[in-house]
Design an enzyme around this catalytic site. Sequence first.
Site, PDB file in Angstrom:
ATOM      1  N   ARG A 210      32.463   8.563   2.502  1.00 51.62           N
ATOM      2  CA  ARG A 210      33.734   7.755   2.544  1.00 51.62           C
ATOM      3  C   ARG A 210      34.651   8.233   1.132  1.00 51.62           C
ATOM      4  NH1 ARG A 210      31.159   2.226   1.047  1.00 51.62           N
ATOM      5  NH2 ARG A 210      29.574   3.657   0.454  1.00 51.62           N
TER       6      ARG A 210
ATOM      7  N   LYS B 273      17.814  -4.617   0.273  1.00 51.07           N
ATOM      8  CA  LYS B 273      18.882  -5.292   0.080  1.00 51.07           C
ATOM      9  C   LYS B 273      18.772  -6.637   0.063  1.00 51.07           C
ATOM     10  CE  LYS B 273      22.187  -1.603   0.434  1.00 51.07           C
ATOM     11  NZ  LYS B 273      23.274  -1.040   1.182  1.00 51.07           N
TER      12      LYS B 273
ATOM     13  N   HIS C 266      32.213   1.391   9.932  1.00 52.51           N
ATOM     14  CA  HIS C 266      30.872   1.917  10.809  1.00 52.51           C
ATOM     15  C   HIS C 266      31.146   2.317  12.147  1.00 52.51           C
ATOM     16  CE1 HIS C 266      28.435  -0.876   7.747  1.00 52.51           C
ATOM     17  NE2 HIS C 266      28.097   0.525   7.283  1.00 52.51           N
TER      18      HIS C 266
ATOM     19  N   SER D  87      29.854  -3.038   3.192  1.00 54.75           N
ATOM     20  CA  SER D  87      29.456  -4.342   3.791  1.00 54.75           C
ATOM     21  C   SER D  87      29.487  -5.669   2.542  1.00 54.75           C
ATOM     22  CB  SER D  87      28.057  -4.403   4.252  1.00 54.75           C
ATOM     23  OG  SER D  87      28.079  -3.420   5.100  1.00 54.75           O
TER      24      SER D  87
END
Length: 164
Positions: free
Chosen positions: A92, A43, A19, A131
């Site tokens: 990514r 989440k 990030h 994460s």
Amino acid sequence: MKIEKMLYAGTFDPVTSGHLDVIRRASALTDELVVGVLKNSGKHCLFTTEERLDMLRAVTEGIDGVTVEEFGGLLADYVMANGVGAVVRGLRATTDFEYELQMAQMNARLTCGAAETVFLMTDPKYSFVSSSLIKEVFSLGGNIEGLVPDKVYEYMTLHRKETE
Ligand code: COA
């Protein structure tokens, strides 16, 4: 031509080196980069919104033109209400593409084309980082040094001691 204001939104639970790399590179493309921390993420977050904001502010201190703010609700509403010219996303791997395409197209519709989505290719050093993976590896005693900024590593270590 520089876009005046860009938004890089996410849950950032926690912010990773991937990030931070995107934040640094995006900040060079705009006068003002807002890092938007989603407060009502679906989440299950390990860190509170305040903790996620603190970590982001600590690691972006000194990067020109970067501010960190919380936001809730639709990203498109934030974009429209705050004069954001482009939303930044990091890509990514090809697996990110379909989801990103859907989000970019939905956001374009919701903002009536007022904001573009700009994609930055993630540094290959961090292409496998997320994460959730960071939290899993850390909780099981694996080495995550370098995959999160040093300040986040310290924060996570302290957080673990406090919650043990
Ligand atoms: N380096 C490291 N990790 C990265 C990364 C990078 N460059 N890019 C993404 N990731 C990770 C994230 O940490 C995240 O990990 P996790 O799933 O383990 O938490 C994962 O990849 C997915 O990232 P992302 O798609 O950015 O999810 P997010 O939860 O961080 O953010 C929002 C998603 C906030 C942008 C999106 O949910 C949103 O816009 N919400 C607001 C509501 C809304 O408008 N919905 C309609 C959208 S069209």
